[in-house]
Design a protein around this motif. Structure first.
Motif, PDB file in Angstrom:
ATOM      1  N   GLN A 282      39.803  38.040  43.881  1.00  0.00           N
ATOM      2  CA  GLN A 282      38.881  37.807  44.689  1.00  0.00           C
ATOM      3  C   GLN A 282      37.519  36.527  44.023  1.00  0.00           C
ATOM      4  OE1 GLN A 282      39.596  39.674  48.650  1.00  0.00           O
ATOM      5  NE2 GLN A 282      37.586  37.966  47.857  1.00  0.00           N
TER       6      GLN A 282
ATOM      7  N   SER B  52      40.965  33.943  52.794  1.00  0.00           N
ATOM      8  CA  SER B  52      40.339  35.270  53.085  1.00  0.00           C
ATOM      9  C   SER B  52      39.201  35.661  51.683  1.00  0.00           C
ATOM     10  CB  SER B  52      41.105  36.775  53.097  1.00  0.00           C
ATOM     11  OG  SER B  52      42.043  36.105  54.287  1.00  0.00           O
ATOM     12  N   GLY B  53      39.228  34.526  51.070  1.00  0.00           N
ATOM     13  CA  GLY B  53      38.184  34.780  49.778  1.00  0.00           C
ATOM     14  C   GLY B  53      38.553  34.754  48.856  1.00  0.00           C
ATOM     15  N   TYR B  54      39.878  34.679  48.236  1.00  0.00           N
ATOM     16  CA  TYR B  54      40.559  34.665  46.792  1.00  0.00           C
ATOM     17  C   TYR B  54      40.862  33.358  46.596  1.00  0.00           C
ATOM     18  CZ  TYR B  54      42.452  39.401  47.875  1.00  0.00           C
ATOM     19  OH  TYR B  54      42.553  41.127  48.327  1.00  0.00           O
ATOM     20  N   ASP B  55      40.412  33.322  44.951  1.00  0.00           N
ATOM     21  CA  ASP B  55      41.060  31.772  44.551  1.00  0.00           C
ATOM     22  C   ASP B  55      42.676  31.747  44.531  1.00  0.00           C
ATOM     23  OD1 ASP B  55      41.013  30.532  42.133  1.00  0.00           O
ATOM     24  OD2 ASP B  55      39.577  31.747  40.953  1.00  0.00           O
TER      25      ASP B  55
ATOM     26  N   LYS C 179      34.334  34.239  43.894  1.00  0.00           N
ATOM     27  CA  LYS C 179      32.807  34.350  44.217  1.00  0.00           C
ATOM     28  C   LYS C 179      32.105  33.062  44.936  1.00  0.00           C
ATOM     29  CE  LYS C 179      33.453  36.584  40.147  1.00  0.00           C
ATOM     30  NZ  LYS C 179      32.529  36.685  38.977  1.00  0.00           N
TER      31      LYS C 179
END
Length: 179
Positions: free
Chosen positions: A76, A61-64, A78
């Motif tokens: 989150q 889900s775009g998390y690091d 980038k």
């Protein structure tokens, strides 16, 4: 004497253009440094990877993924710091985290492709993993559907992991959770 103001104006214009070019070059170098973290690590997924919609490529889900291991809370990622691993895009909060992931992606990528650890272990089912409901066990990242499910999983984490490892291997990489 009339040529002196003209010469000064020409020199000032040349200096201004030169400085603007230098600023543009510096901006291009900064942009290149940001996109240099973009890498394609190749490989095929060993099982399904959870994305919000079938056919999307944004993992976790775009998390690091690295932030789960080195920050007080997941962050989150980038778009500027994206690494493609096994055909899916992992985003990172900064270039250092992207480089850390590039060095050992299997260490940081979530287990079961980011699907719920309890669902795959208990029911051999695919259910979305919530990136904010997680646990690191033996250096591996596991997600669960929600906090209530995470409590069920906590009853027998080693048992669910053992079953989940077997069950997940039986799922095709093209599968996707559906409601």
């Amino acid at each position: 004497m009339k040529t002196m103001p003209l010469l000064i104006a020409l020199l000032a214009t040349a200096a201004a253009c030169s400085n603007a070019g230098g600023q543009a070059a510096a901006q291009n170098k900064e942009s290149a440094a940001q996109t240099s973290a973009l890498a394609g690590l190749g490989g095929a997924p060993k099982g399904p990877i959870y994305t919000k919609e079938a056919g999307e490529t944004l993992a976790l889900s775009g998390y690091d993924a690295v932030s789960y291991f080195n920050a007080s809370a997941p962050m989150q990622g980038k778009a500027d710091y994206t690494v493609r691993y096994q055909g899916y895009d992992y985003r990172f909060a900064n270039a250092d985290n992207a480089k850390t992931f590039e060095a050992d992606p299997a260490k940081y990528a979530p287990q079961y492709g980011g699907y719920c650890a309890w669902a795959i272990g208990a029911n051999d089912a695919l259910a979305p993993g919530d990136p904010n409901v997680y646990k690191i066990v033996d250096g591996k990242l596991y997600l669960n559907f929600n906090k209530a499910v995470a409590q069920k999983w906590a009853v027998d984490i080693p048992g669910f992991i053992s079953k989940g490892d077997i069950n997940y291997a039986g799922h095709d990489a093209d599968e996707h959770y559906t409601n």
